[in-house]
Structure formats: C-alpha cells, structure tokens
Design a protein around this motif. Structure first.
Motif, mmCIF file in Angstrom:
data_model
loop_
_atom_site.group_PDB
_atom_site.id
_atom_site.type_symbol
_atom_site.label_atom_id
_atom_site.label_comp_id
_atom_site.label_asym_id
_atom_site.label_seq_id
_atom_site.Cartn_x
_atom_site.Cartn_y
_atom_site.Cartn_z
ATOM 1 N N UNK A 33 0.829 -1.215 0.000
ATOM 2 C CA UNK A 33 0.000 0.000 0.000
ATOM 3 C C UNK A 33 0.859 1.259 0.000
ATOM 4 N N UNK A 34 2.049 1.167 0.598
ATOM 5 C CA UNK A 34 2.882 2.360 0.719
ATOM 6 C C UNK A 34 3.973 2.426 -0.353
ATOM 7 N N UNK A 35 3.796 1.670 -1.408
ATOM 8 C CA UNK A 35 4.665 1.829 -2.583
ATOM 9 C C UNK A 35 6.053 1.256 -2.444
ATOM 10 N N UNK A 36 6.200 0.219 -1.616
ATOM 11 C CA UNK A 36 7.516 -0.409 -1.484
ATOM 12 C C UNK A 36 7.423 -1.885 -1.887
ATOM 13 N N UNK A 37 8.592 -2.512 -2.037
ATOM 14 C CA UNK A 37 8.626 -3.948 -2.311
ATOM 15 C C UNK A 37 8.839 -4.667 -0.986
ATOM 16 N N UNK A 38 7.854 -5.438 -0.560
ATOM 17 C CA UNK A 38 7.933 -6.140 0.718
ATOM 18 C C UNK A 38 8.541 -7.524 0.562
ATOM 19 N N UNK A 39 9.392 -7.877 1.539
ATOM 20 C CA UNK A 39 10.017 -9.216 1.549
ATOM 21 C C UNK A 39 9.897 -9.752 2.981
ATOM 22 N N UNK A 40 9.960 -11.088 3.127
ATOM 23 C CA UNK A 40 9.673 -11.623 4.461
ATOM 24 C C UNK A 40 10.613 -12.736 4.878
ATOM 25 N N UNK A 41 10.972 -12.702 6.158
ATOM 26 C CA UNK A 41 11.653 -13.800 6.831
ATOM 27 C C UNK A 41 10.680 -14.290 7.889
ATOM 28 N N UNK A 42 10.199 -15.501 7.713
ATOM 29 C CA UNK A 42 9.207 -16.057 8.627
ATOM 30 C C UNK A 42 9.885 -16.644 9.861
#
Ligand SMILES: Nc1ncnc2c1ncn2[C@@H]1O[C@H](COP(=O)(O)OP(=O)(O)OP(=O)(O)O)[C@@H](O)[C@H]1O
Ligand SMILES: Cc1ncc(CO)c(N)n1
Length: 264
Positions: free
Chosen positions: A29-38
């Motif tokens: 929503x805020x125009x960034x590329x999200x990445x995740x470490x679970x």
C-alpha cells in the motif's frame, strides 16, 4: 523504477490481519517492495491464537541471508520473534546489515496470547533494542521490558526514557491502549514528537501495531527522517483503523487498502 526494499522478520497470522500478512500489505500500500523472513507460524483468527510453531534458527538465518545478500534491503522491521534464541539470532543479523531497523517488541496478541517466551525478555532488552533505529512498544510491552506502568499520558515520557536506556536510537511509545485520544510519543532523548490521533470507535483493530511499525519501516526505506516516517505511519494506521471491518466472530482487521478504495 525500482521501489524501496523493505524486509519484515515476523510470524505468520493465518487470519491475514497482523504479522507478516499485515506487514506485506502495508508495504504494498505504501509503494515499497515487501520481503519476508518467517520466524513462526500461528493458527490465528478473529478470536485469538489457536496454535503457534517456531521455525528453526537456521531457517530464519537462511531466509535473511537469501534476501539481504542477493536483493538487498533499505529497511528492516521485526515483529513476533517467539524465543530468546530467535531474538538473539535476528539481533545479530540486523547488527550486520547496513539498513535502519524498526523493532516492534511483540509480546502478546490483542487477545492476550503469548507470542514471545518470558525467557526471551532479557534478550530483547540487551540484544535487540540496542540495534533498533526505532523501537515501537505498546504499554504492556513497556511494562514488561522496563517495569514502568503507564496510567496516563503524563507517564509516557518516563516510559520512553526507560526504553531508551536499552539503546534504541528512537522510541515510539504507543498510547493506543489509554483512554482518550490515541496519543503516541516519539523521542530520541532530546527531541520529542507527540503524535495525537482521534480515538476511533471501531473494535476491528487487529493488526494496528504491526501495521504502524511496517509503515515506519517503509518511510525509512524511502529515506525519510525518523520523525517524518513516524508521522506518515501514524496517518496511515489511523486511516486503516477507521476502515477496519468485521470478519469472523471476534475482532476484525484494520483495512490496509483503505487508501486504494474498494470496488462497489
Ligand atoms: N481505537 C483507536 N483509535 C485510533 N487510534 C488507535 C486506536 N487504537 C490504537 N490506535 C493507534 O494505533 C497504533 C498502534 O497502537 P496499539 O497500542 O494498538 O499497538 P499494539 O498494541 O502494539 O497493536 P497490536 O494489538 O496489533 O499488537 C498507535 O498509533 C495507536 O495510538
Ligand atoms: C503473528 C503475529 N504477529 C504479531 C501480532 C500482533 O499482535 C499477532 N497478533 N500475530
């Protein structure tokens, strides 16, 4: 053009309102590329947390290295870390990364279910908080970490100073659980910024804390100074709470897409 890169290190909320899911939605929503470490998987819904399973430290380290060593990051955000071992591993990874870090020291869910072992509190104090650019405790987390109990707005300053003793560059103490306006205090020990939002009469607030911390990380990834990033994040979470909606039989989620509008 390539968007700013933001990495969340957090647990999964199967209901999609908090945790990794809230973080990634906020980042989009805020125009960034999200990445995740679970770090952990929870079986969770509008009524509470029905189960939680931690990932091995090696799996957390491997995910982090995969992202940072190839793709890179402009800001990191942490959420549910579950155990002392994971807290310490994540603190060490952040310490070796050249990017600002927003640490949301998640202790319990909105329903009171533990998301961090009591035995991990000391690692949060002595290992994680010192590597934070911004720490974002709520009032229960402040009490657990520092012993300071906040009963009114006037106590927020004392709470913030107590958290700063552990070494984060900035602290954002969230007064969302106090009656009256939703007032948060951001300070680095010299500057003070009071963030005052209207108290919204909406019980569907699942995911507020994760959403706020992720939005701060997005601002930092865009190169905003901490006070600007926090101000924008407060506006975003306030809008998301205003549009929070009913799901299931309990507390529904905030609306991460509130600025995008909904098809009628
Ligand atoms: N009813 C409300 N109306 C307006 N703002 C709110 C409300 N409840 C919380 N906030 C704001 O939402 C943000 C998150 O604060 P909160 O204290 O809810 O975090 P949290 O307890 O960590 O969230 P979570 O329960 O998701 O872990 C803060 O900016 C707080 O002031
Ligand atoms: C996985 C997860 N992280 C954070 C929160 C915040 O309360 C939650 N409910 N669930």
């Amino acid at each position: 053009m390539r968007p700013p890169l933001v990495l969340t290190v957090a647990g999964s909320d199967s209901g999609g309102g908090a945790g990794i899911q809230a973080d990634l939605k906020t980042m989009l929503a805020l125009g960034t590329h999200g990445m995740s470490v679970l770090t952990a998987v929870t079986a969770q819904n509008s009524l509470g947390v029905q189960g939680a399973w931690e990932l091995p430290v090696a799996a957390v380290r491997a995910q982090y290295r995969s992202v940072v060593d190839d793709i890179g990051v402009h800001a990191v955000k942490t959420g549910m870390l579950s155990s002392a071992e994971l807290v310490e591993a994540v603190a060490e990874l952040i310490d070796g990364t050249d990017a600002p870090a927003v640490v949301d020291p998640v202790g319990v869910s909105k329903h009171g279910d533990a998301l961090l072992a009591a035995s991990a509190l000391d690692s949060v104090r002595t290992r994680l908080l010192p590597v934070a650019t911004v720490a974002t405790p709520n009032l229960d987390e402040v009490a657990q970490l520092t012993g300071v109990r906040v009963g009114s707005e006037a106590d927020l300053r004392r709470a913030a100073s107590a958290v700063l003793e552990y070494g984060p560059r900035w602290v954002l103490v969230k007064g969302g659980h106090l009656p009256g306006d939703a007032v948060d205090l951001l300070t680095d020990g010299s500057e003070e910024h009071w963030l005052r939002g209207p108290r919204l009469d909406n019980r569907h607030t699942h995911g507020t804390g994760c959403t706020l911390a992720s939005a701060v990380a997005c601002g930092l990834a865009k190169g905003q100074p901490v006070p600007d990033a926090v101000r924008a994040a407060k506006e975003y979470v306030t809008g998301a709470i205003r549009s929070g909606f009913a799901l299931g039989a309990g507390i529904g989620p905030v609306d991460h897409g509130w600025e995008l509008g909904r098809p009628s």
